[in-house]
Design a protein around this motif. Structure first.
Motif, PDB file in Angstrom:
ATOM      1  N   VAL A 157       0.440  -4.588  -1.563  1.00  0.00           N
ATOM      2  CA  VAL A 157      -0.371  -4.771  -0.361  1.00  0.00           C
ATOM      3  C   VAL A 157       0.397  -4.088   0.763  1.00  0.00           C
ATOM      4  O   VAL A 157       1.480  -4.527   1.141  1.00  0.00           O
ATOM      5  N   TYR A 158      -0.159  -2.986   1.241  1.00  0.00           N
ATOM      6  CA  TYR A 158       0.584  -2.215   2.237  1.00  0.00           C
ATOM      7  C   TYR A 158       0.559  -2.889   3.598  1.00  0.00           C
ATOM      8  O   TYR A 158      -0.457  -3.449   3.997  1.00  0.00           O
ATOM      9  N   ALA A 159       1.669  -2.820   4.270  1.00  0.00           N
ATOM     10  CA  ALA A 159       1.758  -3.385   5.612  1.00  0.00           C
ATOM     11  C   ALA A 159       1.090  -2.423   6.579  1.00  0.00           C
ATOM     12  O   ALA A 159       1.116  -1.220   6.380  1.00  0.00           O
ATOM     13  N   SER A 160       0.491  -2.968   7.642  1.00  0.00           N
ATOM     14  CA  SER A 160      -0.078  -2.032   8.594  1.00  0.00           C
ATOM     15  C   SER A 160       1.047  -1.534   9.486  1.00  0.00           C
ATOM     16  O   SER A 160       1.928  -2.293   9.905  1.00  0.00           O
ATOM     17  N   GLU A 202       6.999  -4.475   6.150  1.00  0.00           N
ATOM     18  CA  GLU A 202       7.415  -4.780   4.787  1.00  0.00           C
ATOM     19  C   GLU A 202       6.175  -4.844   3.904  1.00  0.00           C
ATOM     20  O   GLU A 202       5.222  -5.556   4.212  1.00  0.00           O
ATOM     21  N   LYS A 203       6.226  -4.126   2.789  1.00  0.00           N
ATOM     22  CA  LYS A 203       5.113  -4.201   1.861  1.00  0.00           C
ATOM     23  C   LYS A 203       5.026  -5.594   1.261  1.00  0.00           C
ATOM     24  O   LYS A 203       6.028  -6.268   1.107  1.00  0.00           O
ATOM     25  N   GLY A 204       3.824  -5.992   0.899  1.00  0.00           N
ATOM     26  CA  GLY A 204       3.697  -7.250   0.182  1.00  0.00           C
ATOM     27  C   GLY A 204       3.255  -6.965  -1.233  1.00  0.00           C
ATOM     28  O   GLY A 204       3.025  -5.820  -1.608  1.00  0.00           O
ATOM     29  N   VAL A 205       3.165  -8.017  -2.033  1.00  0.00           N
ATOM     30  CA  VAL A 205       2.689  -7.824  -3.391  1.00  0.00           C
ATOM     31  C   VAL A 205       1.772  -8.974  -3.756  1.00  0.00           C
ATOM     32  O   VAL A 205       1.974 -10.118  -3.343  1.00  0.00           O
TER      33      VAL A 205
END
Lengths: 487, 613
Positions: B52-55, B206-209
């Motif tokens: 899940v990309y961070a904006s 920070e990217k999420g997952v």
């Protein structure tokens, strides 16, 4: 000719058999870990399994060569030379090794081959320690103690300078050897107690109680120190009355603090400081009144332990690097950090856990194969075993390791020469340390410390080093019977 | 053997070993048999890790005007192992791609030499940066194409078509970046240059997952453990720039049809108000699927729109350098306020004067009229102040002091400790350079006379020139110029090496007279503002002279220091001066009242090849 035959007869084939089984199981695990839908052959040199096959063949060659070398070279000046040469190589490595993820421990030999001298430092140190103890073991004065510690810790310091903390810590395994050779058991116990104190201080130090006025870590640690005093006085020194009095005083101090707390919030830390100070005064008074020396050691222990408690926080916050702190916090369940240090451990637990009783079958593991587990064919190789062969398979591997270690103890104990026995214990200790730390890490019971699992992890340097370590012992053992005839 | 009192310890050691192994087996039992949450996954299910990309953080100008924000975009990923019974033609029609394109992409994905992290089990990027309209049809019939997934992304969008060089762009990470920083995975995006690069770590967040359960046929069965192990992304931090976007826009407009650069700095804070490099381009050209096409077009343009002339263009400072020459000569005692030199106009030797004016001249007249003979004499007097010595050593020592003073104004090397990347350092030649070139005793003041009028080996960037002007405006120091608005107290104050601060008043008076007494100075002066300026006209081998101008305003407590370089335009006083003065007017009053002048310079062209992208 007759000598060759006697060596063949003397070889401990049981150990050799276990060695071959482990190496092949490791090879299959590496294939499983790097196996991909489209990948073809286990012998494909483009992949890790194929390369490991080359390392295994060469390791067998090395093992065979070691059997041909005269066993008398080891308990001689040669061991000292090997130690000095390897130590120099370790120092040189710091300066010429390229930076690989922050560590300077790999020497590049051509484009294909790199070796890690730290892996071979274990062997050199084992030989040097064995020789030193075999020669001086009977008359250990303080100078010899210092020398022995120096021999053991010098490579450790150099390897830490290479930023390979994991490989450096392996050398601490030698304390098990020292224990077998007569070091006071108390030192091992003190070591364990220090680790316990450290964990308590770090684990509970961050939990605020009493609106942050008290430090739970210090309170529990001091409580533990007081408890040790009572147990020691009661059971070891049989000073039952004194022990019970101390227990009573401590409880009284805690109770008074609790009562005061009804009205005003008073930190329990003060109670803990007060109780510890009181216990020191208590023992000093007893010593003076009774003119005894029974508790002198205990008083030193209390002071040392208290100082250590205060130092622990400092060590954790200032000496350990942030990533090391995180690794310790992860294993103590203080932090999840699923993207960093916690990620590996969490993934490895999911992979192992998903194996169930019988596992998913060879090459059918999805977790490791999907590359969720980093370092899956090196430090985290045990994941693949856990996922593909389940509880049954991974327990079997653990039991195999156990039998292997016990077998080496057996071999060590049947040696007639002190040098051989000590070397045997060095081998046991090093293998044991690797197995304990590596599998403990994969199971989430130890902090992440990057050291390989013997015979399983991918890598030429480590496989060669473990093979040499073991086969020197087997060579020494093989001559055990032939030597008797000449004596 | 006989004398081995510690033999029984083998049992202790064996017990420790057995104990540890037992604990581990118990742990395995608890992980593999007792814990159910791991077992559920074991029935040949696998987990799908969806990034899940961070904006990315937004970028604002100094007044809080939004410059850069995000728009949604979509990637199509493929898990090769799950692709079954694909109707390729139907698939291509839905996505609007050709069969050839499809085949090439699949071949590229499978090529492990180029796509090192390839695994048929994990998602691979099939197409990236699609817009909603491209994927709408695909999204509806996604069920027909097992193995293909849509992943949400964001792309940059720009409110203004300006400041491309300042903002920089974002691009796919290189393999080296992936290896150097474990945060990045193949296919991720990162800042490549400008602000996007300088503040990459803050902007990216920070990217999420998201961990999803999949059955053996690859169907999504919902969240793993109700999302207990999911991580939500952390949005990147927003960044406020020191740039005044209106000023920046005006600067780019004024340079239409010309090549050159304008840099404006607030002297008191070191904040860069505008950093214009022309030709420039619309930053949105380097976003999305058109990026590579547009990029190659920009790269092949001979006018070099991708080059940031403000920080990477190196020019001779020409007469603008006389400001420093005056300051240093006064400071080292080569001249005083009362010193005069005669000028024979074009007949002067060794350097002729390009202007006709009265003679003799003092330092005020010399700055006003940009009198070359005065500055040659001042330079000579200064460098020869201790004579030459037997082996030229006294002269060289003096030159070293001179060189040090010049460099203390931020010339001769990249400005350090700033968030302005992609700088070149310019050049202030060292004494050892001349010694190497001419020999120990082979060079004297006469040899290096070009330096006295800002030519010869001297090179500066427009940023350095503006910064130098700021240091003069501040009477002796500059704050490291920077692009991010921060607490100015934390910024570095760099003192220039001028021992007596009163010389700044002298030089400023000269600069004021230039504006008030010369023909063009009067013509183009910002109405109603006391200010100081200095022009420069620099010969160069590629056609017309470069037109240079530096200025600060107002005279007391200056709020703007500016430098402008217009390549191949002509006199400093006829191009760079009016353009820079219009910028000052805009900044001080918030608008330009001299509309006719504005129109005139927007429409004037020096280079017909300059295009507007």
């Amino acid at each position: 000719m007759s000598r060759d035959i006697s060596i063949k007869q003397g070889i401990d084939w049981v150990t050799v058999f276990m060695y071959v089984v482990m190496v092949i199981a490791g090879w299959l695990s590496i294939y499983g870990a790097s196996y991909d839908f489209d990948q073809s052959s286990i012998f494909d040199f483009g992949n890790r399994a194929g390369k490991q096959f080359v390392w295994i063949l060469t390791a067998f060659g090395i093992a065979g060569l070691l059997m041909l070398i005269d066993d008398k070279v080891y308990n001689s000046i040669v061991s000292n030379f090997i130690y000095i040469a390897v130590t120099l190589l370790l120092i040189v490595t710091i300066f010429i090794a390229p930076d690989i993820k922050g560590s300077h421990s790999w020497i590049r030999l051509g484009s294909f081959l790199s070796i890690q001298p730290a892996e071979f430092a274990k062997i050199a140190t084992a030989l040097a320690v064995s020789r030193f103890l075999a020669t001086n073991g009977k008359n250990m004065d303080w100078k010899n103690y210092v020398l022995l510690l120096g021999i053991t810790l010098l490579p450790l310091v150099i390897i830490i300078l290479q930023k390979e903390t994991g490989s450096a810590l392996v050398l601490l395994a030698f304390f098990l050897v020292f224990y077998r050779e007569g070091m006071k058991g108390l030192i091992l116990l003190l070591g364990v107690f220090a680790i316990v104190l450290f964990i308590v201080i770090v684990r509970f130090g961050e939990i605020p109680i009493q609106e942050g006025k008290s430090d739970l870590g210090i309170i529990i640690a001091f409580g533990a120190i007081l408890l040790v005093q009572v147990v020691y006085a009661f059971f070891v020194q049989k000073a039952k009355k004194e022990a019970l009095w101390l227990l009573g005083i401590t409880i009284a101090i805690a109770a008074v603090t609790a009562i005061i707390n009804i009205w005003i919030i008073t930190s329990y830390n003060y109670a803990a400081y007060f109780a510890i100070a009181a216990s020191v005064v208590y023992w000093v008074v007893i010593e003076l009144v009774k003119h005894s020396r029974k508790f002198r050691g205990l008083i030193l222990f209390i002071i040392g332990a208290v100082l250590f408690c205060f130092a622990a926080d400092y060590i954790f916050d200032s000496i350990l690097k942030p990533h090391q702190q995180t690794r310790i916090k992860v294993v103590l369940n203080m932090e999840d950090d699923l993207s960093g240090a916690g990620y590996n451990v969490n993934q490895s637990k999911i992979a192992i856990g998903s194996g169930g009783l019988l596992g998913k079958g060879f090459l059918n593991g999805t977790q490791t194969k999907l590359k969720y587990v980093p370092e899956q064919d090196t430090d985290f190789i045990f994941c693949t075993v856990g996922e593909e062969f389940g509880f049954v398979g991974s327990s079997l591997v653990l039991i195999l390791f156990m039998v292997f270690l016990l077998r080496i103890i057996h071999i060590a104990e049947r040696q007639r020469e002190t040098f051989n026995r000590i070397y045997g214990y060095c081998v046991v200790s090093i293998f044991f340390f690797h197995i304990m730390v590596n599998i403990g890490m994969v199971l989430g019971l130890m902090p992440v410390i990057g050291i390989p699992l013997p015979f399983f992890s991918y890598g030429g340097s480590s496989l060669w080093a473990f093979t040499i370590l073991l086969f020197i012992l087997l060579r020494l053992d093989a001559s055990r019977s032939s030597r008797v005839r000449y004596v | 053997m006989i004398n081995d009192p510690y033999q029984n310890r083998k049992y202790v050691i064996a017990a420790i070993i057995v104990g540890v192994i037992l604990i581990y087996i118990i742990r395995l039992f608890s992980l593999q048999i007792l814990e159910t949450k791991y077992k559920e996954g074991a029935e040949s299910n696998a987990l799908l890790y969806k990034t899940v990309y961070a904006s990315r953080g937004l970028i604002y100008d100094r007044d809080g005007k939004l410059l850069v924000y995000n728009k949604p975009a979509y990637d199509i990923t493929v898990i090769m192992r799950e692709v079954q019974n694909l109707d390729t033609l139907d698939f291509c029609r839905t996505l609007g791609i050709s069969k050839e394109y499809f085949d090439t992409r699949i071949a590229e994905i499978k090529d492990t030499r180029r796509n090192r992290s390839y695994s048929s089990y994990t998602p691979q990027f099939f197409m990236t940066q699609l817009e909603m309209k491209d994927v709408a049809a695909f999204q509806q019939s996604n069920y027909k194409y097992p193995g293909f997934y849509i992943q949400n992304r964001t792309l940059r969008e720009y409110t203004y078509q300006n400041a491309a060089h300042v903002l920089g762009s974002i691009g796919e990470v290189s393999r080296q970046q992936v290896e150097a920083d474990s945060y990045y995975k193949q296919g991720d995006y990162a800042g490549r240059d400008g602000i996007e690069y300088a503040y990459e770590k803050e902007l990216r967040g920070e990217k999420g997952v998201e961990i999803l359960l999949r059955d053996s046929k690859g169907r999504i069965m919902g969240k793993y453990e109700n999302g207990e192990f999911d991580e939500s992304p952390v949005a990147g931090s927003d960044i406020k720039l020191t740039i005044d976007i209106e000023l920046q826009r005006l600067g780019e407009l004024l340079l239409s049809g010309k090549t050159g650069s304008i840099v404006a700095i607030e002297p008191a804070s070191g904040e860069i108000l505008a950093m214009v490099s022309h030709p420039t381009f619309d930053p949105s050209l380097l976003v999305g699927r058109e990026r590579s096409k547009n990029y190659s077009e920009l790269v092949s343009d001979k006018t070099q729109p991708l080059l940031n002339r403000a920080t990477q263009g190196q020019y001779s400072p020409g007469s603008t350098f006389k400001i420093l020459q005056a300051l240093i000569s006064l400071d080292m005692g080569g001249v005083s306020e009362r010193t005069t030199f005669s000028c024979q106009g074009p007949d002067s030797r060794p350097i002729k004067c390009t202007h006709r004016h009265k003679s003799p001249v003092n330092i005020y007249d010399a700055i006003e009229q940009s009198c070359n003979p005065y500055f040659w004499n001042a330079f000579k007097n200064t460098l020869e102040i201790d004579g030459y010595g037997d082996r030229n050593e006294d002269f060289k020592k003096t030159y070293q002091i001179w060189e040090d003073k010049v460099k203390s104004f931020g010339l001769g090397s990249r400005i350090a400790g700033t968030d302005v990347y992609e700088q070149l350092g310019g050049d202030v030649p060292s004494g050892s350079y001349y010694t190497r070139y001419y020999g120990e005793t082979g060079w004297r003041a006469l040899t290096i006379r070009s330096l006295s009028i800002g030519q010869g080996e001297l090179l500066v960037t427009p940023l350095q020139l503006a910064n130098m002007t700021a240091a003069v405006a501040n009477d002796g120091y500059y704050i490291t110029p920077h692009l991010r608005k921060t607490d100015s107290l934390a910024l570095k104050v760099n003192k220039v090496h001028i021992d007596n601060n009163k010389h700044f008043a002298t030089v400023k008076e000269g600069m004021k007279r230039m504006v008030e007494n010369t023909w063009n100075g009067k013509l183009y002066k910002v109405p109603g503002v006391d200010m100081g300026g200095k022009t420069g006209t620099v010969q160069n081998p590629h056609g017309e002279d470069h037109s240079l101008y530096v200025a600060f305003a107002p005279l007391h407590n200056p709020t703007i220091a500016i430098a402008a370089v217009i390549e191949n335009a002509g006199f400093g006083a006829s191009w760079a001066m009016p353009i820079a003065n219009l910028m000052i007017e805009q900044y001080l009053f918030g608008e330009v009242k001299r509309k006719a002048l504005l129109e005139e310079f927007i429409n004037k062209t020096t280079n017909p090849d300059v295009k507007r992208y």
